[in-house]
Design a protein around this motif. Sequence first.
Motif, PDB file in Angstrom:
ATOM      1  N   VAL A  65       0.932  -1.353   0.087  1.00 39.77           N
ATOM      2  CA  VAL A  65      -0.072  -0.088  -0.064  1.00 39.77           C
ATOM      3  C   VAL A  65       1.118   1.217  -0.125  1.00 39.77           C
ATOM      4  N   LYS A  66       0.443   2.179  -0.788  1.00 38.31           N
ATOM      5  CA  LYS A  66       1.338   3.744  -0.812  1.00 38.31           C
ATOM      6  C   LYS A  66       0.590   4.159   0.311  1.00 38.31           C
ATOM      7  N   VAL A  67       1.519   5.056   1.080  1.00 41.41           N
ATOM      8  CA  VAL A  67       1.120   5.586   2.156  1.00 41.41           C
ATOM      9  C   VAL A  67       1.382   7.022   1.996  1.00 41.41           C
ATOM     10  N   GLY A  80       0.026   5.267  -6.955  1.00 41.42           N
ATOM     11  CA  GLY A  80      -0.676   4.074  -6.207  1.00 41.42           C
ATOM     12  C   GLY A  80      -0.066   2.986  -6.564  1.00 41.42           C
ATOM     13  N   SER A  83      -4.092   1.696 -10.772  1.00 41.83           N
ATOM     14  CA  SER A  83      -4.082   3.196 -10.241  1.00 41.83           C
ATOM     15  C   SER A  83      -3.582   4.308 -11.220  1.00 41.83           C
ATOM     16  N   THR A 107       5.957   3.461   0.891  1.00 43.69           N
ATOM     17  CA  THR A 107       5.190   2.181   0.566  1.00 43.69           C
ATOM     18  C   THR A 107       5.372   1.343   1.447  1.00 43.69           C
ATOM     19  N   ARG A 117      -5.525  -6.609  -8.153  1.00 42.22           N
ATOM     20  CA  ARG A 117      -6.408  -6.051  -7.368  1.00 42.22           C
ATOM     21  C   ARG A 117      -6.660  -6.589  -6.143  1.00 42.22           C
ATOM     22  N   ALA A 170      -3.809  -5.538  -4.055  1.00 47.70           N
ATOM     23  CA  ALA A 170      -3.883  -3.928  -3.499  1.00 47.70           C
ATOM     24  C   ALA A 170      -4.769  -3.987  -2.260  1.00 47.70           C
ATOM     25  N   LYS A 171      -5.946  -4.928  -2.533  1.00 49.62           N
ATOM     26  CA  LYS A 171      -6.943  -5.029  -1.680  1.00 49.62           C
ATOM     27  C   LYS A 171      -6.340  -5.271  -0.022  1.00 49.62           C
ATOM     28  N   GLU A 178      -3.966  -2.892   1.336  1.00 50.65           N
ATOM     29  CA  GLU A 178      -4.794  -1.668   2.187  1.00 50.65           C
ATOM     30  C   GLU A 178      -5.013  -2.007   3.483  1.00 50.65           C
ATOM     31  N   ARG A 193      -2.612  -0.288   5.931  1.00 52.40           N
ATOM     32  CA  ARG A 193      -2.246   1.221   5.738  1.00 52.40           C
ATOM     33  C   ARG A 193      -1.922   1.741   7.135  1.00 52.40           C
ATOM     34  N   ASP A 194      -2.524   1.614   8.078  1.00 50.95           N
ATOM     35  CA  ASP A 194      -2.301   2.111   9.313  1.00 50.95           C
ATOM     36  C   ASP A 194      -1.331   1.281  10.245  1.00 50.95           C
TER      37      ASP A 194
END
Lengths: 130, 426
Positions: free
Chosen positions: B70-72, B77, B84, B94, B159, B162-163, B166, B169-170
């Motif tokens: 994930v690109k933060v 993206g 993206s 990333t 996809r 990427a899902k 995601e 991300r945090d």
Amino acid sequence: MDYTILTNNPKVNEKFGDSHRVSFYDVPAESILSIAADMIDSGCVLLNHPLYGSVKPNETPYKSLLLKKKAGTYTWDAVSSDESRELINKAITAYNKFTHKKEDTSHDLLLDYQVVDLSLLASAAEAADE
Amino acid sequence: MRLEIGKINITDIRFAENSKIENGVLFVNPEDLKPVVLEDEKLKDVVFEIAKPGESVRITPVKDVIEPRVKVEGKGGIFPGMISKVDTVGSGKTLALKGMAVVTAGKIVGFQEGIIDMSGPGADYTPFSKTINLCMVCEPVEDLKQHDYEKAVRMAGFRVAAKIGELARDIKPDETDVFETCGIKEGIEKYPDLPRVGYVSMLQTQGLLHDTYVYGVDAKKIIPTIISPTEAMDGAIVSGNCVSACDKNPTYVHQNNPVIEDLFAQHGKTINFVCQIITNENVYLADKERSSNMTAKLCRMLDLDGVIVTQEGFGNPDTDLIMNCKKIEAEGVKTVIVTDEYAGRDGKSQSLADADPAADAVVTGGNANEVIILPKLDKVIGMLDYVNLIAGASDKTLREDGSLEVELQVITGATNEMGFGKLSAR
């Protein structure tokens, strides 16, 4: 079109037969290489690489080559007759190296090989037609 | 360009009600992922399975392997130009899920290749027996053409990756690596005494099932160009190549290119890592001439002292490899080429389909014709229906006791030509 498509792939014949000059032979792939060698000896050059595809030579029974007459005035060749002959010789050597041939030639598999061979040939023909 | 890659170590994957990452464990609900795959109407169904290192599991036929990310921070993206917007990636931050991979599988053409064994002798030859693999076996709708099926599975894999990415991300990464390239002038000023080194990466671009995409562009349509190596690390290059399991470069290998990582490790110490040059491996001979001319010219224009050249595939690409090597050397730039060998089952035949005295520094990824017996494993993810048909196999491959007699060619990543594996030759 100033080139000939030399092939043993019926799908190539079907797709390009009406729009291009196609020499179709119902022979093994090795024989297509030999016919190409003869054409080069009588003044043609190759336009695509004879070992195209990562489908190894001992598997696909199909081979499709683009050849044209040597260049005249204000035309040019990517490779000379000598270089073309060398590429064919190397391809023949590569074929001989893969002696472990596959026996399985189910109808579906043959169709798959035809599709991929057609696609790789089409990729070269598209570049030639540009 | 400055890229931070934050590594989140994944130690286990489990199916669960709620998809999340907790304490290094990826919990995933396949029902969350299914719609992401089946939004493409060309795909009828998908089955998710988990394969862990050491398990008696064989995955086949493998199409691609992808690292979820994930690109933060920074532009762009995941997989720009593919899933993206086509922003320039390669800077910012990333996050990458380490120790795991998304593996796509499915019958695209009869001889489509790739075996990953999670245990036994075959596991030693594939780098992807060491990752925990979330496998997705995709079933196409009736009568779908091969190239449509390839594209559908390729994009679905991205996809899903990427899902999953995601979910991270945090999350605070376990460790962070920083990669930084300088501008041409800056590099000369900063490292005046270090040799200027580039990386020429040859991308597989022969046609159907033999393609690579750069920012969404089919690389057979490009003329060679310069990119920052951080762009490749950040997902600018993806694989659309299904064939030649042992020496193809799955997307995972583009994301984790060992040549780039090693050059960065020496950057500013023993070398000045200037840039990456991408070129192609087309079937049309005039394209080969043009691309190798341009590549050699770029090496000269950048005043490089040396380059590493890597290829993908066998036969036709050997010609591009040697053309690049010969022409770059002729410009006064030293080359090291990385390849693998098809030297016959006894290892005694000519290894490459082409050769030249200029190719006097060669790194080999091993002999793809070497024969190996893979014992029967308890579980197959995907299908064995095609195992006799993949390159490096024969009608005698599937033996009565369920074991497989194959050449190393069938094993995904076995003789990787970016040096991603551990194999070489004596």
